[in-house]
Design a protein around this motif. Structure first.
Motif, PDB file in Angstrom:
ATOM      1  N   ALA A  92       0.882  -1.338  -0.012  1.00 37.89           N
ATOM      2  CA  ALA A  92      -0.072  -0.073  -0.164  1.00 37.89           C
ATOM      3  C   ALA A  92       0.999   1.444  -0.105  1.00 37.89           C
ATOM      4  CB  ALA A  92      -0.925   0.198   1.221  1.00 37.89           C
ATOM      5  N   LEU A  93       1.856   1.200   0.785  1.00 39.60           N
ATOM      6  CA  LEU A  93       2.732   2.333   0.900  1.00 39.60           C
ATOM      7  C   LEU A  93       3.758   2.839  -0.364  1.00 39.60           C
ATOM      8  CD1 LEU A  93       3.708   2.293   4.575  1.00 39.60           C
ATOM      9  CD2 LEU A  93       2.131   4.055   3.597  1.00 39.60           C
ATOM     10  N   SER A  94       4.129   1.327  -0.909  1.00 38.21           N
ATOM     11  CA  SER A  94       4.406   1.595  -2.441  1.00 38.21           C
ATOM     12  C   SER A  94       3.837   2.399  -3.128  1.00 38.21           C
ATOM     13  CB  SER A  94       4.861   0.165  -2.816  1.00 38.21           C
ATOM     14  OG  SER A  94       6.100  -0.365  -2.053  1.00 38.21           O
ATOM     15  N   MET A 154       0.702   5.321 -16.508  1.00 41.69           N
ATOM     16  CA  MET A 154       1.549   4.227 -16.001  1.00 41.69           C
ATOM     17  C   MET A 154       1.461   4.414 -14.558  1.00 41.69           C
ATOM     18  SD  MET A 154       5.349   2.661 -16.694  1.00 41.69           S
ATOM     19  CE  MET A 154       4.837   2.067 -18.151  1.00 41.69           C
ATOM     20  N   ALA A 155       1.790   5.876 -14.176  1.00 41.45           N
ATOM     21  CA  ALA A 155       1.882   6.134 -12.803  1.00 41.45           C
ATOM     22  C   ALA A 155       0.665   5.869 -11.763  1.00 41.45           C
ATOM     23  CB  ALA A 155       2.398   7.799 -12.589  1.00 41.45           C
ATOM     24  N   ARG A 156      -0.487   6.134 -12.472  1.00 43.94           N
ATOM     25  CA  ARG A 156      -1.712   6.079 -11.667  1.00 43.94           C
ATOM     26  C   ARG A 156      -2.310   4.626 -11.680  1.00 43.94           C
ATOM     27  NH1 ARG A 156      -6.734   5.532 -13.609  1.00 43.94           N
ATOM     28  NH2 ARG A 156      -5.776   5.993 -15.778  1.00 43.94           N
ATOM     29  N   THR A 157      -2.061   3.713 -12.757  1.00 43.62           N
ATOM     30  CA  THR A 157      -2.416   2.415 -12.643  1.00 43.62           C
ATOM     31  C   THR A 157      -1.405   1.517 -12.042  1.00 43.62           C
ATOM     32  OG1 THR A 157      -1.411   2.035 -14.837  1.00 43.62           O
ATOM     33  CG2 THR A 157      -3.666   2.740 -15.133  1.00 43.62           C
ATOM     34  N   SER A 158      -0.373   1.726 -11.989  1.00 39.81           N
ATOM     35  CA  SER A 158       0.791   1.257 -11.002  1.00 39.81           C
ATOM     36  C   SER A 158       0.556   1.148  -9.660  1.00 39.81           C
ATOM     37  CB  SER A 158       2.268   1.383 -11.499  1.00 39.81           C
ATOM     38  OG  SER A 158       2.369   2.867 -11.305  1.00 39.81           O
ATOM     39  N   ALA A 159       0.331   2.378  -9.285  1.00 36.40           N
ATOM     40  CA  ALA A 159      -0.166   2.642  -8.148  1.00 36.40           C
ATOM     41  C   ALA A 159      -1.546   1.908  -7.653  1.00 36.40           C
ATOM     42  CB  ALA A 159      -0.598   4.256  -7.760  1.00 36.40           C
ATOM     43  N   LEU A 160      -2.420   1.750  -8.438  1.00 33.30           N
ATOM     44  CA  LEU A 160      -3.850   1.238  -8.189  1.00 33.30           C
ATOM     45  C   LEU A 160      -3.590  -0.330  -7.908  1.00 33.30           C
ATOM     46  CD1 LEU A 160      -6.686   0.817  -8.241  1.00 33.30           C
ATOM     47  CD2 LEU A 160      -6.799   0.618 -10.536  1.00 33.30           C
ATOM     48  N   ALA A 161      -2.598  -0.957  -8.778  1.00 31.30           N
ATOM     49  CA  ALA A 161      -2.065  -2.142  -8.826  1.00 31.30           C
ATOM     50  C   ALA A 161      -1.534  -2.701  -7.399  1.00 31.30           C
ATOM     51  CB  ALA A 161      -1.286  -2.724  -9.941  1.00 31.30           C
ATOM     52  N   LEU A 162      -0.717  -1.624  -6.916  1.00 26.93           N
ATOM     53  CA  LEU A 162      -0.062  -1.778  -5.570  1.00 26.93           C
ATOM     54  C   LEU A 162      -1.128  -1.602  -4.470  1.00 26.93           C
ATOM     55  CD1 LEU A 162       2.985   0.280  -6.104  1.00 26.93           C
ATOM     56  CD2 LEU A 162       3.208  -2.167  -5.705  1.00 26.93           C
ATOM     57  N   ILE A 163      -1.997  -1.007  -4.570  1.00 28.84           N
ATOM     58  CA  ILE A 163      -3.253  -0.865  -3.393  1.00 28.84           C
ATOM     59  C   ILE A 163      -4.013  -2.162  -3.611  1.00 28.84           C
ATOM     60  CG2 ILE A 163      -5.309   0.163  -2.754  1.00 28.84           C
ATOM     61  CD1 ILE A 163      -2.744   1.830  -2.189  1.00 28.84           C
ATOM     62  N   VAL A 164      -4.100  -2.628  -4.846  1.00 27.46           N
ATOM     63  CA  VAL A 164      -5.057  -3.923  -4.862  1.00 27.46           C
ATOM     64  C   VAL A 164      -4.384  -5.018  -4.305  1.00 27.46           C
ATOM     65  CG1 VAL A 164      -6.070  -5.550  -6.518  1.00 27.46           C
ATOM     66  CG2 VAL A 164      -6.545  -3.137  -6.941  1.00 27.46           C
ATOM     67  N   SER A 165      -3.025  -5.179  -4.340  1.00 29.44           N
ATOM     68  CA  SER A 165      -2.115  -6.245  -3.887  1.00 29.44           C
ATOM     69  C   SER A 165      -2.221  -6.160  -2.636  1.00 29.44           C
ATOM     70  CB  SER A 165      -0.606  -6.095  -4.495  1.00 29.44           C
ATOM     71  OG  SER A 165      -0.177  -4.897  -4.061  1.00 29.44           O
ATOM     72  N   ALA A 166      -2.436  -4.945  -1.700  1.00 29.22           N
ATOM     73  CA  ALA A 166      -2.298  -5.024  -0.206  1.00 29.22           C
ATOM     74  C   ALA A 166      -3.669  -5.579   0.289  1.00 29.22           C
ATOM     75  CB  ALA A 166      -2.196  -3.609  -0.031  1.00 29.22           C
ATOM     76  N   ALA A 167      -4.661  -5.422  -0.622  1.00 29.36           N
ATOM     77  CA  ALA A 167      -6.040  -6.191  -0.048  1.00 29.36           C
ATOM     78  C   ALA A 167      -5.847  -7.699  -0.524  1.00 29.36           C
ATOM     79  CB  ALA A 167      -7.329  -5.570  -1.336  1.00 29.36           C
TER      80      ALA A 167
END
Length: 435
Positions: free
Chosen positions: A90-92, A165-178
């Motif tokens: 999430a923090l990444s 890429m910046a926005r979607t990679s951040a979304l992928a990291l938040i989803v991975s935390a879930a």
């Protein structure tokens, strides 16, 4: 004194499910971190440094955690690992600089280490010697499932269109935390408790030097290091190769997941392969073929040929990790098995620090395909060690390698053969490893 009751198989299934979600989160986050770093202006060298930081914190934590687990419970490490994985992911996703991205990637790596030490120690402690190859193979299926699903999910979420890429990679990291948080639902009643009043062994610390000098332990550590470095750099650098060759992130995710699917297939048929081929031949052959295929990834082949190579490579890489776990567990002193597994993980993380940094330097000088040639050489070296050290100890293997035959109970042993010992499940508690 009655023997300690053996645990059922339900704990292993729950552990595999939890590991699948935890590894899925990490496998989704690792390429997402690479894409987020690229969106923040990172080059090949910076990608190598960020990939290496993932393994830096675990270098200092592995042995203390292994010491603690040798003389305590394993299960508490699992939720701690999940929380660190989820927090790091999430923090990444919210970090806006390369140093912060590297730091939170390190937290993610520390969480993965905590989970893996606890989980591997559970499998070693709750499996009879003859079951260890099978149970470690099933356990690592959880990792392969995560590596199968994670890259596909990351590839579906990350987009390069219109500077997203910046926005979607951040979304992928938040989803991975879930995704990591889901694994907490499978961690109930996962550790078998010893029978009341069962005696414990002495809480003595076996020196690290003695463990490392034990025959079979260094070979198991190096084979594991080589296989993990191949998997890790493949995950981190295939997006860079895809970027240079014009391969879309979704296709890169599918290629990485194809590799993971082949690894799952390998582990499902590992026991028959061990019986037919033997441990030494299986280890050396798969490492050698895997090394050649890693080097071949550097060739400018079409996507379909790359997919075929990655599928065969994934099958080959599926052998090294579970068999190296069994090799280390069966070779190590009985009261230092968690520490030995931690040393194996320390070797893995050392490789994860050195190999990506070296890969980054090589990629900066010789191009992004050059790190795969380095991995090929590493796996060829592991093939030689697999041939020399692939056998199991007498009576503990599953049919692979140079396993000595064990006489039936009551029969006189052959000249020079070890005396017969009862299987672990039949010996009294005092003669077995402390739970």
């Amino acid at each position: 004194m009655p023997p300690e009751p053996r645990p059922g198989r339900g704990w292993l299934l729950r552990l595999v499910i939890a590991f699948a979600f935890a590894q899925g989160a990490v496998s989704m986050a690792r390429p997402a971190v690479s894409y987020r770093a690229l969106s923040l202006g990172a080059d090949e060298q910076a990608i190598g440094v960020i990939t290496g930081v993932y393994a830096l914190l675990p270098l200092f934590a592995a042995v203390p955690l292994g010491r603690r687990t040798d003389h305590g419970r394993c299960a508490p490490l699992l939720p701690v690992g999940v929380l660190l994985i989820g927090g790091g992911c999430a923090l990444s996703g919210t970090s806006g600089s390369l140093p912060a991205l590297a730091a939170w990637s390190g937290v993610m790596g520390l969480g993965h280490l905590c989970f893996v030490i606890g989980a591997q120690s559970l499998v070693a402690r709750q499996s009879a010697p003859a079951e260890q190859d099978r149970n470690f193979g099933h356990f690592t299926i959880g990792a392969s499932l995560g590596q199968l699903i994670g890259p596909i999910a990351a590839g579906c979420l990350i987009s390069e269109r219109d500077g997203a890429m910046a926005r979607t990679s951040a979304l992928a990291l938040i989803v991975s935390a879930a995704v990591a948080a889901v694994s907490l639902t499978s961690l109930w009643r996962i550790e078998h408790r010893a029978a009341p009043g069962a005696p414990r062994g002495p809480d003595r610390k076996v020196p690290v030097g003695r463990i490392l000098r034990t025959r079979g332990v260094p070979a198991g550590i190096f084979i594991s290091l080589a296989v993990l470095c191949a998997t890790d750099i493949l995950t981190a650098y295939l997006p860079v190769v895809g970027e240079n060759r014009g391969i879309a992130p979704a296709t890169v995710g599918l290629l990485l997941s194809l590799r993971a699917a082949a690894t799952i297939a390998c582990r499902l048929v590992m026991t028959p392969m061990l019986r037919r081929i033997g441990r030494a031949a299986l280890l050396s052959t798969t490492c050698l073929l895997g090394g050649l295929l890693c080097a071949a990834v550097a060739l400018p082949v079409p996507v379909w040929a790359l997919a075929v190579m990655l599928a065969v490579l994934g099958f080959c890489l599926g052998v090294g990790q579970p068999l190296s776990m069994t090799t280390v567990v069966q070779a190590a002193p009985a009261d230092a098995r968690s520490t030995a597994l931690a040393l194996r993980l320390t070797g893995n993380r050392l490789g994860q620090v050195a190999a990506p940094a070296s890969a980054g330097l090589i990629a900066g000088v010789a191009g992004t395909a050059a790190p795969f040639v380095m991995l090929g050489a590493l796996l060829v070296g592991a093939a030689g060690l697999g041939l020399r050290r692939g056998g199991t100890r007498a009576g503990t293997g599953t049919g692979g390698g140079t396993v000595d035959k064990v006489p039936a109970p009551g029969a006189a042993p052959a000249p020079g053969a070890p005396e017969y010992q009862e299987p672990a499940a039949e010996r009294p508690c005092a003669e077995r490893d402390p739970a």
